[in-house]
Design a protein around this motif. Structure first.
Motif, PDB file in Angstrom:
ATOM      1  N   GLN A 503       0.716  -1.138   0.038  1.00  0.00           N
ATOM      2  CA  GLN A 503       0.076  -0.017  -0.048  1.00  0.00           C
ATOM      3  C   GLN A 503       0.845   1.398   0.060  1.00  0.00           C
ATOM      4  O   GLN A 503       1.724   1.418   0.832  1.00  0.00           O
ATOM      5  N   VAL A 504       0.611   2.181  -0.957  1.00  0.00           N
ATOM      6  CA  VAL A 504       1.205   3.350  -1.008  1.00  0.00           C
ATOM      7  C   VAL A 504       1.025   4.225   0.358  1.00  0.00           C
ATOM      8  O   VAL A 504       0.127   4.058   1.164  1.00  0.00           O
ATOM      9  N   GLY A 505       2.061   5.310   0.371  1.00  0.00           N
ATOM     10  CA  GLY A 505       1.863   6.074   1.743  1.00  0.00           C
ATOM     11  C   GLY A 505       0.817   7.299   1.441  1.00  0.00           C
ATOM     12  O   GLY A 505       0.663   7.299   0.337  1.00  0.00           O
ATOM     13  N   ASP A 506       0.242   7.675   2.586  1.00  0.00           N
ATOM     14  CA  ASP A 506      -0.707   8.901   2.434  1.00  0.00           C
ATOM     15  C   ASP A 506       0.027  10.146   2.202  1.00  0.00           C
ATOM     16  O   ASP A 506       1.397  10.282   2.189  1.00  0.00           O
ATOM     17  N   THR A 507      -0.794  11.151   1.515  1.00  0.00           N
ATOM     18  CA  THR A 507      -0.194  12.584   1.467  1.00  0.00           C
ATOM     19  C   THR A 507      -1.296  13.359   2.466  1.00  0.00           C
ATOM     20  O   THR A 507      -2.127  12.836   2.636  1.00  0.00           O
ATOM     21  N   GLY A 508      -0.698  14.564   2.542  1.00  0.00           N
ATOM     22  CA  GLY A 508      -1.681  15.646   3.207  1.00  0.00           C
ATOM     23  C   GLY A 508      -1.050  16.808   3.414  1.00  0.00           C
ATOM     24  O   GLY A 508       0.030  17.407   2.715  1.00  0.00           O
ATOM     25  N   GLU A 509      -1.360  17.402   4.536  1.00  0.00           N
ATOM     26  CA  GLU A 509      -0.593  18.467   5.195  1.00  0.00           C
ATOM     27  C   GLU A 509      -0.413  18.531   6.927  1.00  0.00           C
ATOM     28  O   GLU A 509      -1.037  17.773   7.457  1.00  0.00           O
ATOM     29  N   ILE A 510       0.622  19.087   7.321  1.00  0.00           N
ATOM     30  CA  ILE A 510       1.187  19.180   8.525  1.00  0.00           C
ATOM     31  C   ILE A 510       0.988  20.608   8.924  1.00  0.00           C
ATOM     32  O   ILE A 510       1.981  21.449   8.318  1.00  0.00           O
ATOM     33  N   ILE A 511       0.149  21.234   9.696  1.00  0.00           N
ATOM     34  CA  ILE A 511      -0.311  22.625  10.263  1.00  0.00           C
ATOM     35  C   ILE A 511       0.461  23.103  11.583  1.00  0.00           C
ATOM     36  O   ILE A 511       0.022  22.230  12.410  1.00  0.00           O
ATOM     37  N   SER A 512       1.399  23.951  11.578  1.00  0.00           N
ATOM     38  CA  SER A 512       1.756  24.530  12.845  1.00  0.00           C
ATOM     39  C   SER A 512       1.246  26.057  12.942  1.00  0.00           C
ATOM     40  O   SER A 512       1.047  26.592  12.045  1.00  0.00           O
ATOM     41  N   PRO A 513       1.428  26.603  14.255  1.00  0.00           N
ATOM     42  CA  PRO A 513       1.138  28.161  14.199  1.00  0.00           C
ATOM     43  C   PRO A 513       2.069  28.885  13.135  1.00  0.00           C
ATOM     44  O   PRO A 513       1.719  29.921  12.743  1.00  0.00           O
ATOM     45  N   SER A 514       3.295  28.567  13.000  1.00  0.00           N
ATOM     46  CA  SER A 514       4.038  29.083  12.264  1.00  0.00           C
ATOM     47  C   SER A 514       4.378  28.750  10.693  1.00  0.00           C
ATOM     48  O   SER A 514       4.980  29.580  10.051  1.00  0.00           O
ATOM     49  N   GLY A 515       3.513  27.633  10.423  1.00  0.00           N
ATOM     50  CA  GLY A 515       3.856  27.265   9.047  1.00  0.00           C
ATOM     51  C   GLY A 515       3.095  26.177   8.558  1.00  0.00           C
ATOM     52  O   GLY A 515       2.529  25.619   9.459  1.00  0.00           O
ATOM     53  N   ARG A 516       3.406  25.835   7.257  1.00  0.00           N
ATOM     54  CA  ARG A 516       2.719  24.660   6.737  1.00  0.00           C
ATOM     55  C   ARG A 516       3.497  23.772   5.963  1.00  0.00           C
ATOM     56  O   ARG A 516       4.328  24.362   5.172  1.00  0.00           O
ATOM     57  N   PHE A 517       3.376  22.633   6.048  1.00  0.00           N
ATOM     58  CA  PHE A 517       4.278  21.582   5.354  1.00  0.00           C
ATOM     59  C   PHE A 517       3.464  20.415   4.667  1.00  0.00           C
ATOM     60  O   PHE A 517       2.423  19.836   4.966  1.00  0.00           O
TER      61      PHE A 517
END
Length: 892
Positions: A503-517
Motif C-alpha cells: 500500500q502506498v503512503g498517505d499524502t496531506g498537510e502538517i500545520i503549525s502556528p508558524s507554518g505549513r508542510f
C-alpha cells in the motif's frame, strides 16, 4: 541445452512422475530462525518432514534459489558460487531409496545423456541398500565408492532438523583437471570430480544437542546444482563458461574493455563481479538491505567486494546496478520478483555503491599506507583497531580488508577487530539515524534517539494533534525548516500511513502556528530495522508557508479523499483473493500487490490460464459482495489464534506475536492478516472493474483493476468512446460490434487488394529497372530509387531483380512514411568474392543518418534524411569499386 531448458526438463521429468511443482521460496527463511539465508531446497520442505505442516503433496519438486555465505571468499576461482539454483525432488513419507536412485540415474544417464563412463557414485559407509540399488540400475561396483560421515551423511540445515545418509553423483571432468595421482577419485580436493546431485535419505531428526531420533516416515531430499550440471552437459569445466553466466561476463567485458580468458587476475575479477552481481539482485529482491548485521552484512560484504574488484577492472564509475539489470533481464521470467522490484533493486544498489565509492579510493590508500608502515617496522599484521577504522570510517568489511591484506602477505588481528566492534555496538544501542533515498530506500546510518512511542493513529483518525520530533534536510538533522525547503520529518505520533505491505503512503498537510508542510509521500521504517516493537513513519515533502521547528505542536491532516480511494482498492484486493479462491482454486496464493489511489494490481499463483469467463465470474462475484454491503472489521489477536481461524497469511511475510486481521462478512468470506487501511463496509467501494489480466511468469498471474471514483470515470470514458464510435458507424450502441467487425473485414479485403496491386506494380518496375544495371570493375550493379513501397514488397522486388540479373549487387532505396529505407542483395558468386550486403547497406544508410545490417546475401537499413537518398545511392559504386580493388589485389 540451456539453463532454462535444463530447469524445465528437470521439473517436467518429475512432474510426469507424480510430483507437484512448488515455486522457490524466498532467500530469507521466514519460518526457520536457525537459518541466516536459504541454503538448500529442503529449507521450505523441513516443516513437512517434521510433521509440523501438511504438505501440498507427498511428492514435490522445485527449483530453489539458494545462497551460501561460506563460499564468499572462494568466489573468484572457476568453481565456487554463493548464489545458485538447486533442482530438487522430495518425498514426504512416500517413496524412498529405490525410486530416488532409479529416477536420478534415468535422468542423468538417459534424459540428459551424460556419458556413463564419466559418472561416479558415492554412498555412506554401511549403506548396502543404496549400493544394491545403484548396481540394479547398471552402475559398475568399481564406480560406487563408500565414504564416512564427513562426506556422505547430510546433517540438518541449521542447528537442528531432518538428516540422514546420502548418496552423490559425481561427474568426471577429465584427467587434465586432476592431480595426476593414482588414487584421484570423487571427493579428491583437486577438483577433477564435480558433484552434480546429492540424494539425501532423510531418516532422522537431530535436535540442538546432536541427538538423532527416527522420523515417523523416511523421506527423500535431493539437490542437483543447476550451474554445475549445466557445465557438465555443455562440456565446460566451469559454470562461468555456460550460458547462465555468459550474459553477465559479456556485459562486464563490454563495460570494462577487458577480455575474459586471457589473464587469470582479470578473469578472477570478472568472475567475482558476475557472481556477486547476480547474488546482490536476488538478495535485495527478497527484502535484504545493506546493513552491518546479519543478512544485510552479507549483502553489504559481497556488494563492496564486487565494487572493489570492478575497480581493478577499470570500472571507476558505479556499475553494479547495470549488472543487476542484466541478471533481471536474463532470469526475470523465472523469478518475477526481480522484475516486480527492479526499480527498488537498482536504487538500493546505486545508494550503497555510491556511498562506498565515496570512500573506496581513500580507504585503499590508507590500507596501502598501513601495510607499508607495518612492513617498515618488520610487522606483517594489521591491528584490529586499524581494521575497525577501515570498516567504520571507510566502509571496508573486515573480510575485504583481510582479503586485500592476504594478497600482500599480511594478516589481520580479527580478535582485536571484534573487540572494537563490540564497543561500537554498546554505543549504537542508544539510538538510530534514518536515511531515506529518492527511491524510498530506508537505511540506518548512525546514532539518533527515536520517539518513545512513534505510534500510528491513522486507522480511525485522519486529523491528529501531535508534535514534531525530528527534522531532516538532505539526510542531515536540522532544528528548523523554512519556506520552499524540501525536508523529511518524524512526528511523535501520526495519522499518516507509511508505504508498506504493497500500500502506498498517505499524502496531506502538517500545520503549525508558524507554518505549513505539504506531505508528498510517507515511508514506514519497518520494525525489524529500528526495533522489534514499532515502526516509525518518515513524512517527506516541503514547506509551503512560514517555517516549522523541532518541538512545534502541529495538526497532521491526511488527504481524506485519496485515503478513501486507497482503502477502497485495498479492501477489494481481499475480496478479489476470496473470489479467486472460490471460483478457480482454493490453493491460490497472493504473490504481491500494489495498492494506489487510482488502481491496484494483484499477483497470484495459478498454473492454468485464466479464461475470459472466469474473469467475468470473478468480477460479478466481487461486485455482488460490494452490493451486499458486508461489514469489514479489523481486530488485533495472537498470530497463532488468527492462523487457527484460517486467516490467510503471506508465506513470505514476517509476523509478530500479535497481528491485525481484517474479517469481511458474517459469516466471513475473507480473513487476512493485514496492517493496511480499509473501508468499514464493502458498499463504500461502489463498483469494481478488472482492467487487465496477464501472465508474469511460470504459474504467476497479475490482475489490474479499479474501484470507486476511478471505476466510475472509466465507465464514463468507455461509454463516451462507444457512443462516438456508434455515431461514426451510423448504428446504435448494440450494433457497434457488428458494424466494426464488418468494417474490419472490408478494410482487410482492401489491404489484400492494395498488396496485390503493389506486387504487380513492383514486378513492372523491376522489369523496367533491369536496363539500368551498370558494370563496376566487372561487377553488375543496380542502385536505384523506387516509388514508396513497404519493406516486404521491396524485398520481393529485390528477389526478382537478383534472379533476373543472375550475378549482381542490387541496392534499392525508397521513402516510406517520410523515412528512407534501403535494401541490398548480393548473388552467391559475388559473396564468394568477398562482397557482403550488410557491409554495403551500412555504409550507404549512414549518408542519410541511419544504419542497419544483415547477412551477406540480403540486408536492410533505415535512415533519417530522405533528401540525401540520391547521394547515398551514388556511394554504392565507389563502395563496390573499392572492394573490387581489394579483391583483385588479394587474387594477385
Amino acid at each position: 541445452m540451456t539453463g532454462d531448458e535444463l530447469r524445465q526438463a528437470f521439473l517436467s521429468f518429475f512432474q510426469d512422475r507424480g510430483h507437484k511443482i512448488i515455486p522457490s521460496s524466498s532467500l530469507v527463511p521466514r519460518k526457520d530462525p536457525t537459518l541466516l539465508l536459504t541454503s538448500a531446497g529442503m529449507v521450505q520442505i523441513k516443516p513437512y518432514f517434521l510433521g509440523l505442516e501438511a504438505p501440498p503433496g507427498r511428492r514435490l519438486a522445485s527449483c530453489q534459489k539458494c545462497f551460501r555465505t561460506t563460499d564468499i571468499d572462494s568466489v573468484g576461482d572457476s568453481k565456487h558460487l554463493t548464489f545458485f539454483e538447486m533442482l530438487g525432488n522430495f518425498s514426504v513419507g512416500d517413496y524412498f531409496k529405490k525410486e530416488a536412485i532409479s529416477w536420478a540415474w534415468e535422468f542423468v544417464a538417459g534424459y540428459l545423456k551424460l556419458p556413463k563412463e564419466r559418472l561416479w557414485i558415492t554412498i555412506y559407509l554401511d549403506d548396502d541398500e543404496a549400493f544394491a540399488y545403484w548396481r540394479e540400475v547398471g552402475v559398475p561396483a568399481g564406480k560406487i565408492l563408500r565414504f564416512d560421515e564427513e562426506d556422505n551423511f547430510w546433517g540438518p540445515v541449521g542447528d537442528s532438523g531432518p538428516c540422514g545418509p546420502c548418496s552423490e553423483i559425481h561427474y568426471d571432468l577429465g584427467e587434465e583437471f586432476g592431480c595426476g595421482k593414482a588414487e584421484c577419485k570423487p571427493n579428491c580436493e583437486c577438483g577433477r570430480f564435480s558433484e552434480i546431485w546429492n540424494l539425501v535419505f532423510t531418516q532422522y531428526n537431530q535436535d540442538k544437542k546432536g541427538q538423532r531420533t527416527p522420523l515417523p516416515k523416511p523421506n527423500i531430499d535431493t539437490g542437483m546444482g543447476l550451474e554445475r550440471t549445466l557445465a557438465a552437459i555443455q562440456g565446460k569445466s566451469s559454470p562461468y563458461e555456460t550460458n547462465l553466466f555468459s550474459p553477465l561476463v559479456d556485459h562486464i567485458c563490454r563495460s570494462s574493455g577487458k577480455e575474459y580468458g586471457r589473464e587469470e587476475n582479470t578473469d578472477r575479477a570478472i568472475r567475482i563481479v558476475a557472481e556477486h552481481g547476480r547474488g546482490i539482485a536476488f538478495l535485495i529482491a527478497d527484502g535484504v538491505m545493506p546493513s552491518n548485521e546479519g543478512r544485510g552484512y552479507v549483502l553489504r560484504r559481497i556488494l563492496r567486494r564486487a565494487s572493489l574488484f570492478g575497480r581493478r577492472l577499470g570500472l571507476e564509475e558505479p556499475f553494479l546496478a547495470e549488472t543487476a539489470k542484466t541478471t533481471i533481464k536474463q532470469l526475470g521470467h523465472i523469478y518475477p520478483e526481480l522484475v516486480l522490484r527492479q526499480d527498488f533493486i537498482t536504487n538500493a544498489i546505486e545508494l550503497e555503491e555510491a556511498r562506498f565509492s565515496e570512500t573506496l579510493s581513500m580507504g585503499l590508500e590508507i590500507l596501502d599506507g598501513i601495510m607499508a608502515e607495518a612492513a617498515s617496522q618488520g610487522r606483517n599484521e594489521i591491528s584490529g583497531k586499524l581494521a575497525f577504522k577501515l570498516y567504520d570510517t571507510y566502509g571496508f568489511p573486515v573480510e575485504l580488508t583481510k582479503e586485500i591484506a592476504t594478497d600482500h602477505g599480511f594478516s589481520v588481528d580479527l580478535e582485536g577487530f571484534n573487540q572494537e566492534m563490540e564497543k561500537q555496538r554498546q554505543q549504537a544501542r542508544k539510538g538510530y539515524k534514518v536515511k531515506v533515498s529518492k527511491g524510498g530506500v530506508v537505511e540506518i546510518v548512525g546514532v539518533l534517539k527515536m520517539p518513545t512511542k512513534a505510534s500510528f493513529v491513522g486507522y480511525h483518525n485522519l486529523r491528529h494533534k501531535t508534535s514534531i520530533f525530528s527534522l531532516f534536510v538532505s539526510n542531515n538533522i536540522v532544528e528548523m525548516i523554512l519556506e520552499r525547503e524540501k525536508a523529511s520529518l518524524i512526528l511523535e505520533s501520526t495519522p499518516f500511513y507509511g508505504e508498506m505491505g504493497g500500500q502506498v503512503g498517505d499524502t496531506g498537510e502538517i500545520i503549525s502556528p508558524s507554518g505549513r508542510f505539504s506531505v508528498t509521500n510517507t515511508i514506514a521504517v519497518l520494525p525489524d530495522i529500528i526495533t522489534h516493537e514499532r515502526h516509525v513513519i518518515i513524512h517527506q515533502g516541503y514547506v509551503t508557508q512560514g517555517s516549522l521547528a523541532v518541538g512545534d505542536e502541529v495538526e497532521a491532516k491526511v488527504d481524506v479523499a485519496r485515503r478513501l480511494d486507497i482503502a477502497r482498492n485495498h479492501t477489494t484486493t481481499h475480496l478479489l483473493q476470496a473470489a479467486l479462491r472460490q471460483i478457480m482454486d482454493r490453493r491460490i496464493e497472493q504473490k504481491g500487490s500494489l495498492v494506489e489511489p487510482e488502481r491496484f494490481r494483484f499477483d497470484f499463483s495459478h498454473r492454468a490460464p485464466v479464461t475470459e469467463e472466469q474473469l467475468k465470474e470473478i468480477q460479478r462475484q466481487v461486485n455482488e459482495w460490494i452490493r451486499q454491503n458486508l461489514k469489514a472489521e479489523a481486530k488485533v489477536l495472537p498470530y497463532k489464534q488468527a492462523i487457527a481461524e484460517d486467516a490467510i497469511a503471506l508465506f513470505e511475510e514476517k509476523y509478530g506475536e500479535e497481528v491485525r486481521m481484517l474479517e469481511i462478512g458474517e459469516p466471513a468470506i475473507s480473513k487476512e492478516l493485514c496492517g493496511g487501511t480499509h473501508v468499514s463496509s464493502t458498499g463504500e467501494i461502489g463498483i469494481f472493474l478488472i482492467t487487465s489480466e496477464s501472465s508474469i511468469g511460470t504459474g504467476l498471474h497479475r490482475i489490474e483493476a479499479v474501484t470507486g471514483r476511478k471505476a466510475e470515470s472509466l465507465i464514463e470514458s468507455r461509454l463516451t468512446a462507444l457512443q462516438s464510435i456508434a455515431k461514426e458507424v451510423e448504428g446504435s450502441l448494440e450494433k457497434v460490434p457488428g458494424k466494426v467487425k464488418a468494417l474490419i473485414s472490408e478494410l482487410e479485403a482492401e489491404r489484400k487488394r492494395v498488396l496485390s496491386l503493389e506486387r504487380e506494380l513492383s514486378r513492372r518496375i523491376a522489369e523496367e529497372l533491369l536496363g539500368q544495371a551498370e558494370q563496376v570493375r566487372g561487377v553488375t550493379v543496380l542502385a536505384v530509387k523506387v516509388p514508396a513501397l513497404t519493406m516486404p514488397i521491396l524485398r520481393e522486388m529485390g528477389d526478382i531483380l537478383r534472379d533476373r540479373l543472375k550475378s549482381a549487387i542490387v541496392v534499392l532505396a525508397t521513402v516510406y512514411n517520410g523515412k528512407p529505407n534501403f535494401l541490398a542483395m548480393v548473388t552467391p558468386d559475388l559473396i564468394a568474392k568477398g562482397f557482403h550486403a550488410g557491409d554495403i547497406i551500412n555504409q550507404v544508410a549512414k549518408v542519410t543518418g541511419g544504419g542497419g545490417g544483415g547477412k551477406a546475401a540480403m540486408a536492410q537499413a533505415g535512415g533519417k534524411d530522405a533528401a540525401k537518398i540520391e547521394e547515398a545511392l551514388k556511394l554504392v559504386k565507389s563502395v563496390i569499386a573499392s572492394k573490387s580493388s581489394i579483391s583483385s589485389e588479394d587474387n594477385d
